[in-house]
Design an enzyme around this catalytic site. Structure first.
Site, short mmCIF file in Angstrom:
data_model
loop_
_atom_site.label_atom_id
_atom_site.label_comp_id
_atom_site.label_asym_id
_atom_site.label_seq_id
_atom_site.Cartn_x
_atom_site.Cartn_y
_atom_site.Cartn_z
N GLY A 13 0.83 -1.21 0.00
CA GLY A 13 0.00 0.00 0.00
C GLY A 13 0.86 1.25 0.00
O GLY A 13 2.09 1.20 -0.07
N PHE A 14 0.19 2.37 0.11
CA PHE A 14 0.86 3.67 0.04
C PHE A 14 1.89 3.83 1.17
O PHE A 14 3.10 3.93 0.93
CB PHE A 14 -0.22 4.75 0.06
CG PHE A 14 0.25 6.11 0.47
CD1 PHE A 14 1.32 6.72 -0.17
CD2 PHE A 14 -0.40 6.79 1.49
CE1 PHE A 14 1.75 7.98 0.20
CE2 PHE A 14 0.01 8.05 1.87
CZ PHE A 14 1.09 8.63 1.23
N GLY A 39 -3.66 -2.10 -2.38
CA GLY A 39 -2.22 -1.98 -2.62
C GLY A 39 -1.90 -2.31 -4.07
O GLY A 39 -2.72 -2.90 -4.78
N THR A 98 -12.36 -6.46 7.62
CA THR A 98 -10.91 -6.31 7.47
C THR A 98 -10.33 -5.63 8.69
O THR A 98 -9.30 -6.05 9.24
CB THR A 98 -10.58 -5.47 6.21
OG1 THR A 98 -11.21 -6.08 5.10
CG2 THR A 98 -9.08 -5.40 5.98
N TYR A 152 -16.65 3.13 11.41
CA TYR A 152 -15.23 2.90 11.07
C TYR A 152 -14.34 3.34 12.23
O TYR A 152 -13.41 2.63 12.63
CB TYR A 152 -14.90 3.68 9.79
CG TYR A 152 -13.43 3.83 9.49
CD1 TYR A 152 -12.67 2.73 9.09
CD2 TYR A 152 -12.79 5.07 9.59
CE1 TYR A 152 -11.32 2.87 8.80
CE2 TYR A 152 -11.45 5.22 9.31
CZ TYR A 152 -10.72 4.11 8.91
OH TYR A 152 -9.38 4.25 8.64
N LYS A 156 -11.72 0.91 14.41
CA LYS A 156 -10.29 1.12 14.60
C LYS A 156 -9.93 1.21 16.08
O LYS A 156 -8.87 0.78 16.52
CB LYS A 156 -9.83 2.39 13.86
CG LYS A 156 -9.87 2.28 12.34
CD LYS A 156 -8.97 1.18 11.77
CE LYS A 156 -7.50 1.51 11.84
NZ LYS A 156 -6.70 0.52 11.04
#
Ligand code: UDP
Length: 337
Positions: A13-14, A39, A98, A152, A156
């Site tokens: 990924g970034f 990614g 995820t 979200y 997290k």
């Protein structure tokens, strides 16, 4: 020279790919676990020829695969996650799975194998708290969980709580970081993040989409600065069991940001204000302001961001120009996707 092996989930990924470059550069062996959903293998072009890199294509939801790659590493950096407000709003269930189950798999495997783990969380956990520079102990101010953005944020925070509980009750060597807006080369414009979108628009001669009235502010850190903070924390034994903000505290409104992008790109694309409902549907909530206080990180490691916004924007503009065939006049260039 560092001899260990670090597993980077989301390493294609970034942010992950920049971290992989940095770890390889200082002599570590690196395993990347990435399902290539967001990614890109091309992010690892610099790293690919290095014999100390092992790339494993797979998901953090695959428990037995996670077990194997964690077993082979001393340190884990968990970056694999559903990223970007757009993705999270458009694919809520997949994003939650995820972010919750994936993190749980990784944290449990790190515990089983005695690995040290750095879990990346997000400034989204502070929700609508717009009270100024946010310290790690600032209140979370959230709206209804029916608004996906707050769901979200909650997912997290579950990752954080889990890592901390394993640390306190089971002795897991864990570090939690909360990443504020991070930008730089390799960040895709496909997941809603404002700077890659605006830069691509400016170079394609399309109007820059500014949502709402553009008076909301954000602080943008260059990915290279964020990676050096991650590395500094991995090197610091006293970081274990702690939570750190990582971000740049230079604040800018999105409207001013769009003007800056136009100027630095030499583009006359113009700016189009767009209501939030048009972009994200009804019930969407944005935060007016989000500024990190990184005093805790600085006190422990001496870290400070070294790159300002203009330098960051120039880096991104140069990269996008390169990808669109090196066109020198941004206003006429068509960016390839
Ligand atoms: N934004 C915008 N135009 C875009 C994409 C985003 O004006 O094309 C706004 C977005 O509404 C938010 C800010 O830019 O106020 C930062 O958005 P981003 O998704 O990059 O980060 P986050 O909202 O997670 O801070």
């Amino acid at each position: 020279m560092h001899g260990g092996t670090t597993l980077v989930t989301g390493g294609a990924g970034f942010i992950g790919s920049h971290l992989v470059d940095a770890l390889l550069a200082r002599g570590e062996s690196v395993i990347v676990l990435d399902d290539l959903s967001t990614g890109r293998l091309s992010n690892l072009d610099n790293a690919a020829a290095n014999p100390r890199l092992r790339f494993v294509r797979g998901s953090v939801l695959d428990e037995s695969l996670v077990d194997r790659v964690v077993r082979d590493s001393d340190t884990v950096v968990h970056l694999a996650a559903a990223v970007g407000v757009k993705l999270v709003v458009e694919q809520p269930l997949k994003s939650l799975q995820t972010n919750i189950r994936g993190a749980e798999n990784i944290i449990e495997a790190a515990h089983r194998h005695g690995s040290k783990i750095l879990v990346t969380s997000t400034s989204e956990i502070y929700g609508k708290n717009a009270s100024g520079p946010l310290r790690e102990d600032a209140d979370r101010i959230l709206g209804s969980p029916g608004v996906m953005r707050w769901a979200y944020s909650t997912a997290k925070v579950v990752d954080e709580i889990l890592a901390n509980a394993y640390h306190r009750e089971q002795g897991l060597r864990s570090i939690v970081v909360r990443l504020f807006n991070t930008v730089g080369p390799r960040q895709s414009p496909s997941y809603g993040m404002v700077i890659p979108r605006l830069v691509h628009q400016a170079l394609a001669g399309e109007p820059l989409t500014v949502y709402g009235d553009g008076q909301q502010t954000r602080c943008f850190a260059h990915v290279a600065d964020v990676v050096s903070a991650l590395v500094a924390l991995l090197d610091e034994p006293a970081a274990i069991g702690e939570t750190f903000n990582i971000g740049n505290s230079g604040e800018i409104s999105i409207l001013e940001l769009a003007k800056r992008v136009l100027e630095l790109a030499g583009s006359d694309s113009g700016i189009a204000l767009m209501p939030f409902e048009e972009v994200y549907g009804t019930g969407f909530e944005d935060m007016n302001r989000r500024v990190p206080d990184t005093g805790k990180l600085r006190a422990l490691t001496g870290w400070e961001p070294r790159r300002g916004l203009d330098e960051t924007l120039r880096d991104i503009i140069a990269e996008v120009r390169g990808a669109s065939g090196g066109a020198s006049n941004g206003t006429k260039a068509q960016a390839h996707s």
